[in-house]
Design an enzyme around this catalytic site. Sequence first.
Site, mmCIF file in Angstrom:
data_model
loop_
_atom_site.group_PDB
_atom_site.id
_atom_site.type_symbol
_atom_site.label_atom_id
_atom_site.label_comp_id
_atom_site.label_asym_id
_atom_site.label_seq_id
_atom_site.Cartn_x
_atom_site.Cartn_y
_atom_site.Cartn_z
ATOM 1 N N GLU A 1 7.064 -14.376 -11.603
ATOM 2 C CA GLU A 1 6.497 -13.071 -11.250
ATOM 3 C C GLU A 1 5.994 -12.306 -12.456
ATOM 4 O OE1 GLU A 1 10.095 -11.308 -9.280
ATOM 5 O OE2 GLU A 1 8.601 -10.612 -7.883
ATOM 6 N N TRP B 1 -2.889 -2.659 -1.644
ATOM 7 C CA TRP B 1 -2.607 -4.083 -1.860
ATOM 8 C C TRP B 1 -3.435 -4.800 -0.807
ATOM 9 C CZ3 TRP B 1 -0.691 -8.292 0.819
ATOM 10 C CH2 TRP B 1 -0.278 -9.380 0.042
ATOM 11 N N CYS C 1 0.848 -1.179 0.000
ATOM 12 C CA CYS C 1 0.000 0.000 0.000
ATOM 13 C C CYS C 1 0.895 1.244 0.000
ATOM 14 C CB CYS C 1 -0.942 0.098 1.190
ATOM 15 S SG CYS C 1 -2.070 -1.272 1.333
ATOM 16 N N LYS D 1 5.660 -4.215 -4.450
ATOM 17 C CA LYS D 1 7.119 -4.084 -4.369
ATOM 18 C C LYS D 1 7.632 -4.285 -2.958
ATOM 19 C CE LYS D 1 11.152 -3.007 -5.976
ATOM 20 N NZ LYS D 1 11.797 -4.070 -6.765
ATOM 21 N N ASN E 1 -1.707 1.777 5.867
ATOM 22 C CA ASN E 1 -0.838 0.760 5.283
ATOM 23 C C ASN E 1 -0.409 -0.150 6.418
ATOM 24 O OD1 ASN E 1 1.207 -0.709 4.064
ATOM 25 N ND2 ASN E 1 2.693 0.976 4.129
ATOM 26 N N GLY E 2 -0.798 -1.418 6.358
ATOM 27 C CA GLY E 2 -0.425 -2.351 7.427
ATOM 28 C C GLY E 2 -1.584 -3.262 7.757
ATOM 29 N N ARG F 1 3.730 -0.135 -4.915
ATOM 30 C CA ARG F 1 3.524 -0.735 -3.590
ATOM 31 C C ARG F 1 2.203 -1.503 -3.482
ATOM 32 N NH1 ARG F 1 6.936 1.621 0.132
ATOM 33 N NH2 ARG F 1 5.618 0.833 1.793
HETATM 34 O O1 M6R Z 1 12.710 -5.317 -0.339
HETATM 35 P P1 M6R Z 1 13.189 -6.703 -0.083
HETATM 36 O O2 M6R Z 1 14.467 -7.006 -0.782
HETATM 37 O O3 M6R Z 1 13.271 -7.043 1.371
HETATM 38 O O4 M6R Z 1 12.074 -7.623 -0.727
HETATM 39 C C1 M6R Z 1 12.116 -9.015 -0.645
HETATM 40 C C2 M6R Z 1 11.157 -9.640 -1.622
HETATM 41 O O5 M6R Z 1 9.847 -9.241 -1.354
HETATM 42 C C3 M6R Z 1 11.495 -9.275 -3.068
HETATM 43 O O6 M6R Z 1 12.802 -9.627 -3.395
HETATM 44 C C4 M6R Z 1 10.535 -9.983 -4.048
HETATM 45 O O7 M6R Z 1 10.749 -11.354 -4.019
HETATM 46 C C5 M6R Z 1 10.726 -9.405 -5.455
HETATM 47 N N1 M6R Z 1 9.466 -9.130 -6.039
HETATM 48 C C6 M6R Z 1 11.479 -10.310 -6.343
HETATM 49 O O8 M6R Z 1 11.598 -9.826 -7.643
#
Ligand code: M6R
Length: 612
Positions: free
Chosen positions: A492, A74, A2, A607, A100-101, A27
């Site tokens: 993905e 989200w 979010c 993201k 958000n949360g 997000r």
């Molecule tokens: O922001 P972060 O690196 O902690 O995020 C971890 C995962 O959520 C992130 O790598 C996710 O798997 C991506 N969408 C991969 O492309």
Amino acid sequence: MCGIVGYTGPKQAYPIVLKGLKRLEYRGYDSSGVALMNDGKLSVYKKKGKVAELEDYMIGKDVSAHIGIGHTRWATHGEPSDRNAHPHTSANGRFAMIHNGIIENYAQIKNELTNKGYSFTSDTDTEVLLNFIENIQQHNDCSLEEALRIALKRVTGAYCILLVDSEDPETIIAARKGSPLVIGVGKGEHFLASDASPIIEYTKEVVYVNDYELAIVKPNELILKNLGNEKITPFITKLDMELAAIEKGGYDHFMLKEIFEQPSTIFDCLRGRLDAVSGTITMAGIDQHIEQLKAANRILIIACGTSWHAALVAEYVIEELCRIPVEVEYASEFRYRNPIVNKGDVIIAISQSGETADTLVALEKAKENGAFIFGVVNAVGSSIARISHAGAYTHAGPEIGVASTKAFTGQLAVLTMMALSIAIQKGSITQERYQQLLTELQDVPEKVDAILKNADELKVIAEVYKDASDFLFLGRGYNFPIALEGALKLKEISYIHAEGYPAAEMKHGPIALVDENLPVVFIATKDSYHEKIISNMQEIKARKGKIISIITEGDEVSPGLSNHVFSIPPADELIAPILSVIPLQLLSYYTGVLKGIDVDKPRNLAKSVTVE
Ligand code: M6R
């Protein structure tokens, strides 16, 4: 997850909030909405779908207002729909809120409110929290700020909330715990957002709000308080980011831009740190803690998703160079079991966003147990960066495409420098090997550039296999985590089911999937496992699988076994993963685009995963 944005000041709020929502759309993007306040009249508009749909819906509406809040969602509680979209309005219509949360004890609070006669128009935890605040405000006849403070002492979970009150036409009240909030300080105006991207265009002066803090934000005043109602002096930070970094710059998608930025992002990551001529690596976060790092009995690396794959590469590299045992943990598993963290253990946390809830909570837990935490983070000033005792930024710049690309190669560059620094100071590698790897690392940006020049070859391969229903990615040694990463990227971005496996492990099950329809991607660069992986290719070829191989230039054996090859420049096996992942990023990107998928915002993803 979010995105939230807010504005209070002399300008028109709606265009600022809408633009902010577009910047934060990475997000979450299943619905969005705005609350605008004009002369004490509160108007809320919201729509299922992406921000563009809200924008269309708003055409012809009266959007004049000097105060506004907006949200891109989200979904957690309640399906994506107009009624579950934020902002939510309190039962008496006086307050509007975005969140958000997750409020974990929302069911209990909802029950209490239902018994008091409340009914709800959405399925969200947010509407429950808002009415809880309203109820406290009415019952105590207190200010909104006071009611919020009382409510937050009762709720468990994570939140960043923005609240407006139709009886207070210039104030936004904000609070955070576990979900990020940045406040931009302008001249007679303030901007609020989940990250700095909606703010950078207007001001570079920002305040990062901490957990358990409340902000009372008016055009000319920013008051920060803790939940005990004590004032806190806002600490203003200067943003080191340019607007161009968060725009597409002529590329069709952020993901493509970010893939193509890698020669310069890796260069930026190495710049000022690695000097192959003088044979030095200078990283303050490591140098200041080198004794602790050298003496580590064990290194535990905690991360999620792509960052977890970087951790797996680091496990191979650190064990090889530093001879320190390494364990890699999914943050979500680590936080809920009863992990053994001993004195002398070092924890490395890897995160692009620095806000991933599972990683953040795992670190809080480890920190409580006395662990030393080293953060490898991309987002400057993020929660994980701030909670770490020491760390090194990846300096990849804002990553906006949901699929992580340039952050991953930045993570590998930082972790390799870290391993080299520890190893040379510990004496676990020779000066000659150290020097050789420094030179290899320094050459990476140029080699990535060479790979990107042949990107069209991957487009051709993507065209051939875009309709496949499954893919297998196989690699050995340093390239095994790259096989996992290749499979994750493809899932993905193209929605094709894909599995990553150690190439030899394939015989123990996945080989049953192989037939003439299955594309199998081998990451088969020249390394100490090369002969072994050639045998694995033979095994797939014998079963008529379609072989796509990522090979080292000059390899004369693999092309004879493969249906397609993509060559990358020669590199030491420790460094090769930073190169071999690039063609896999491109293969996923082109496959997704050919399938008509919005690769920057694939379905169901966000993201920054700030909920557990
Ligand atoms: O922001 P972060 O690196 O902690 O995020 C971890 C995962 O959520 C992130 O790598 C996710 O798997 C991506 N969408 C991969 O492309």
